[in-house]
Design a protein around this motif. Structure first.
Motif, short mmCIF file in Angstrom:
data_model
loop_
_atom_site.label_atom_id
_atom_site.label_comp_id
_atom_site.label_asym_id
_atom_site.label_seq_id
_atom_site.Cartn_x
_atom_site.Cartn_y
_atom_site.Cartn_z
N PRO A 11 34.91 11.25 -32.86
CA PRO A 11 35.84 11.04 -33.98
C PRO A 11 35.10 10.75 -35.30
O PRO A 11 35.54 11.18 -36.36
N ALA A 12 33.96 10.05 -35.21
CA ALA A 12 33.22 9.71 -36.45
C ALA A 12 32.73 10.98 -37.15
O ALA A 12 32.81 11.11 -38.37
N CYS A 13 32.23 11.92 -36.37
CA CYS A 13 31.74 13.17 -36.98
C CYS A 13 32.90 14.02 -37.47
O CYS A 13 32.78 14.76 -38.45
N ARG A 14 34.05 13.91 -36.77
CA ARG A 14 35.23 14.66 -37.26
C ARG A 14 35.65 14.13 -38.62
O ARG A 14 36.04 14.86 -39.51
N GLU A 15 35.54 12.81 -38.75
CA GLU A 15 35.87 12.20 -40.04
C GLU A 15 34.89 12.68 -41.12
O GLU A 15 35.28 12.98 -42.25
N GLU A 16 33.64 12.76 -40.71
CA GLU A 16 32.61 13.24 -41.64
C GLU A 16 32.90 14.69 -42.04
O GLU A 16 32.72 15.09 -43.20
N ASN A 21 23.27 15.33 -31.07
CA ASN A 21 23.67 13.97 -31.43
C ASN A 21 24.30 13.95 -32.83
O ASN A 21 24.32 14.97 -33.53
N CYS A 22 24.79 12.78 -33.22
CA CYS A 22 25.53 12.69 -34.49
C CYS A 22 24.65 13.07 -35.69
O CYS A 22 25.10 13.77 -36.60
N GLU A 23 23.41 12.59 -35.66
CA GLU A 23 22.53 12.85 -36.81
C GLU A 23 22.33 14.36 -37.02
O GLU A 23 22.46 14.88 -38.12
N GLU A 24 22.09 15.03 -35.90
CA GLU A 24 21.89 16.48 -35.97
C GLU A 24 23.18 17.17 -36.41
O GLU A 24 23.17 18.09 -37.23
N ALA A 25 24.28 16.70 -35.83
CA ALA A 25 25.58 17.33 -36.15
C ALA A 25 25.85 17.26 -37.65
O ALA A 25 26.32 18.22 -38.26
N ARG A 26 25.53 16.11 -38.24
CA ARG A 26 25.88 15.94 -39.66
C ARG A 26 25.06 16.82 -40.59
O ARG A 26 25.50 17.12 -41.70
N THR A 27 23.89 17.20 -40.12
CA THR A 27 23.10 18.11 -40.96
C THR A 27 23.67 19.54 -40.91
O THR A 27 23.30 20.39 -41.71
N GLU A 54 28.76 26.59 -31.51
CA GLU A 54 29.35 26.18 -30.24
C GLU A 54 28.95 24.72 -29.92
O GLU A 54 29.80 23.90 -29.58
N LEU A 55 27.65 24.44 -30.09
CA LEU A 55 27.17 23.08 -29.80
C LEU A 55 27.84 22.05 -30.71
O LEU A 55 28.24 20.98 -30.29
N LEU A 56 27.95 22.44 -31.98
CA LEU A 56 28.55 21.51 -32.94
C LEU A 56 30.02 21.27 -32.60
O LEU A 56 30.49 20.12 -32.62
N GLU A 57 30.73 22.32 -32.25
CA GLU A 57 32.14 22.16 -31.93
C GLU A 57 32.34 21.28 -30.70
O GLU A 57 33.26 20.46 -30.65
N GLN A 58 31.45 21.46 -29.74
CA GLN A 58 31.52 20.59 -28.55
C GLN A 58 31.32 19.13 -28.95
O GLN A 58 32.03 18.24 -28.51
N HIS A 59 30.35 18.92 -29.84
CA HIS A 59 30.09 17.54 -30.28
C HIS A 59 31.30 16.99 -31.04
O HIS A 59 31.74 15.86 -30.80
N LEU A 60 31.85 17.80 -31.92
CA LEU A 60 32.99 17.35 -32.72
C LEU A 60 34.19 17.00 -31.84
O LEU A 60 34.91 16.04 -32.13
N ASP A 61 34.36 17.75 -30.78
CA ASP A 61 35.48 17.48 -29.86
C ASP A 61 35.45 16.05 -29.33
O ASP A 61 36.48 15.42 -29.16
N GLY A 62 34.24 15.59 -29.09
CA GLY A 62 34.14 14.26 -28.48
C GLY A 62 33.73 13.17 -29.44
O GLY A 62 33.44 12.05 -29.00
#
Lengths: 306, 189
Positions: free
Chosen positions: A34-39, A2-8, A24-32
């Motif tokens: 936009p907010a985390c990509r901005e982060e 999820n986003c919270e985990e991704a940001r850490t 790999e998990l993070l990249e998958q999350h980032l692909d979908g």
């Protein structure tokens, strides 16, 4: 993820510190997301900011030299040396510095000879109290009346200071650049001379250091000092030779970059073209080969030799 | 002569080899100590002590880790000790008394740098101050990990090893330090 985990994980991701599966998990999350990509973009900007010069305290000028001198002085009395206990004892004595007055008032000839001889070994590079003299016995002979005559060479430490453009300072720096015993001294001297490279004498010294110094640090500083003169014929020739001969790929890379930044038409660059063609045949470093290929293409020169 | 040759020669007592060996590292050791301790004399003391220890213990170096790791372990331990002592003794007040009144120690450092380069603009000065303030507010370990990862390019595993902790703990330290940095520099990015 999820986003919270991704940001850490973003800062570790940018530092390539995540293991494969997490990445790999993070990249998958980032692909979908936009907010985390901005982060992630903000995180990149933060990293870039931290790499600016402003993020660091520069070590004050002169501190490194002072530390080196202090360390050499500390090390001098008990420094290890190849050889047996006698050699170590010898060298310990060698670090004793003899004041000249005491030297000449010494009563026993044996003591005088020993003191002078051992003191002579301390001249090498360790700092000494101001006003003291290191001495070395040059010759000994029987004086004929039961006495022994000892001839000493003395070296006195002296401090000279002045602006970098002063002739005397420049002369001393030029001499220090050639001191074969101390690469640290040569690095610092080249660094100080870099700003004076408009003087042809300084430029020649930098070229000489670039082509001949065995120490990578000295050669790197020298090539940086020649940066502004990469259009000059003597500098270009030196850079060409360095591109072909230097053992350090970092220095060859700098040489090729400088040559490329200051390229004249192919007709005026025959030596450089020849060198680059040779590089393509034998250079192992991919970046340098690519740069040469590009340069040859830009000059419309053939990549091969005939 | 590569590094392991230099080490072996230095272990046999070759002074030139020893000098060449430490010359390959001493600049970055000093930079690390200075940035961690932010005090010229302390950094110089760390330099002396670290290389004296290297000199004294080089014979016990058995190539079971890189010389770099071994040296940095010595340096970081010394810096950690020094930083801890400072925290306890409060040796480094953030302000000093001068003829112009009470001044912030860090401001004085910055002014010296700014004076030597008049091109520096206000924004860059603010950024520098902000970064230095955050670094000063980090815990000893956070500061150490942050410094070594960001400015000395060491991997977190090696940092953990050096500090006698796990890679995971080093990661957590770095994460906390980065968070603090992000909060403090939010309006710059």
């Amino acid at each position: 993820m999820n986003c919270e985990e991704a940001r850490t994980q973003l800062s570790l991701y940018l530092l390539s510190e995540l293991d494969f599966s997490r990445e790999e998990l993070l990249e998958q999350h980032l692909d979908g997301c936009p907010a985390c990509r901005e982060e992630l973009a903000r995180e990149k900007a933060l990293n870039a900011l931290l790499q600016t010069e402003d993020a660091r305290l520069e070590v004050p000028a002169g501190l490194l030299s002072r530390c080196r001198a202090d360390f050499a002085a500390q090390l001098a009395p008990g420094a290890p040396e190849a050889g047996n206990a006698f050699v170590r004892w010898w060298n310990r004595l060698g670090d004793i510095v003899i004041p000249p007055a005491a030297l000449f008032k010494a009563a026993g000839v044996a003591a005088l000879v020993a003191a002078g001889f051992f003191a002579g070994r301390s001249q090498q590079r360790f700092s000494e109290p101001p006003g003291w003299t290191a001495a070395r016995v040059k010759s000994v002979e029987a004086a004929g009346d039961g006495q022994i005559r000892v001839v000493l060479d003395e070296t006195r430490q002296r401090e000279v200071s002045g602006a970098p453009e002063e002739e005397q300072i420049q002369r001393l720096l030029l001499a220090a650049v050639k001191d074969p015993t101390d690469p640290g001294l040569r690095v610092e001297s080249v660094q100080m001379l870099r700003g004076r490279s408009e003087s042809s004498e300084v430029r020649q010294a930098l070229i000489h250091a670039l082509e001949n110094d065995e120490n990578d640090g000295v050669r790197l500083k020298a090539i940086e000092g020649l940066n502004r003169f990469a259009r000059e014929l003597d500098t270009r020739r030196a850079l060409t030779r360095v591109l072909l001969r230097d053992a350090n790929p970092g220095i060859r890379t700098q040489a090729v970059d400088l040559l490329m930044q200051n390229m004249a038409p192919a007709g005026l660059e025959q030596e450089t073209v020849g060198a680059m063609q040779e590089v393509l045949l034998r250079e192992e470093n991919g970046y340098i080969r690519l740069r040469c290929q590009k340069a040859l293409a830009e000059m419309k020169a053939s990549p091969g030799t005939f | 002569m590569d590094e392991s040759d230099l080490i072996r020669a230095a272990q046999k007592g070759d002074r030139d080899a020893f000098e060449r060996l430490i010359r390959g590292y001493d600049q970055s050791v000093l930079r690390l100590a200075y940035n961690l301790l932010r005090n010229e004399e302390d950094a110089a003391d760390i330099y002396q002590e670290a290389f004296l220890r290297v000199h004294k213990n080089l014979n016990s170096f058995r190539f079971d880790c890189s010389f770099h790791t071994w040296l940095y372990r010595i340096v970081t331990n010394l810096c950690l000790d020094q930083l801890r002592k400072k925290k306890v003794r409060r040796e480094e007040p953030s302000v000093v008394e001068t003829s112009d009144g009470t001044r912030d120690r860090l401001d004085m450092v910055h002014e010296e740098r700014a004076a030597s380069d008049p091109q520096r603009n206000v924004l860059s000065g603010q950024l520098r101050d902000r970064i230095q303030n955050v670094l000063g507010s980090l815990t000893v370990r956070e500061r150490m990990v942050f410094e070594m990862r960001h400015y000395h390019g060491m991997r977190l595993r090696a940092i953990g090893e050096m500090l006698g902790t796990t890679e995971e703990a080093a990661k957590n330290c770095l994460f906390r330090a980065t968070q603090k940095m992000r909060v403090a520099l939010g309006d710059f990015v």
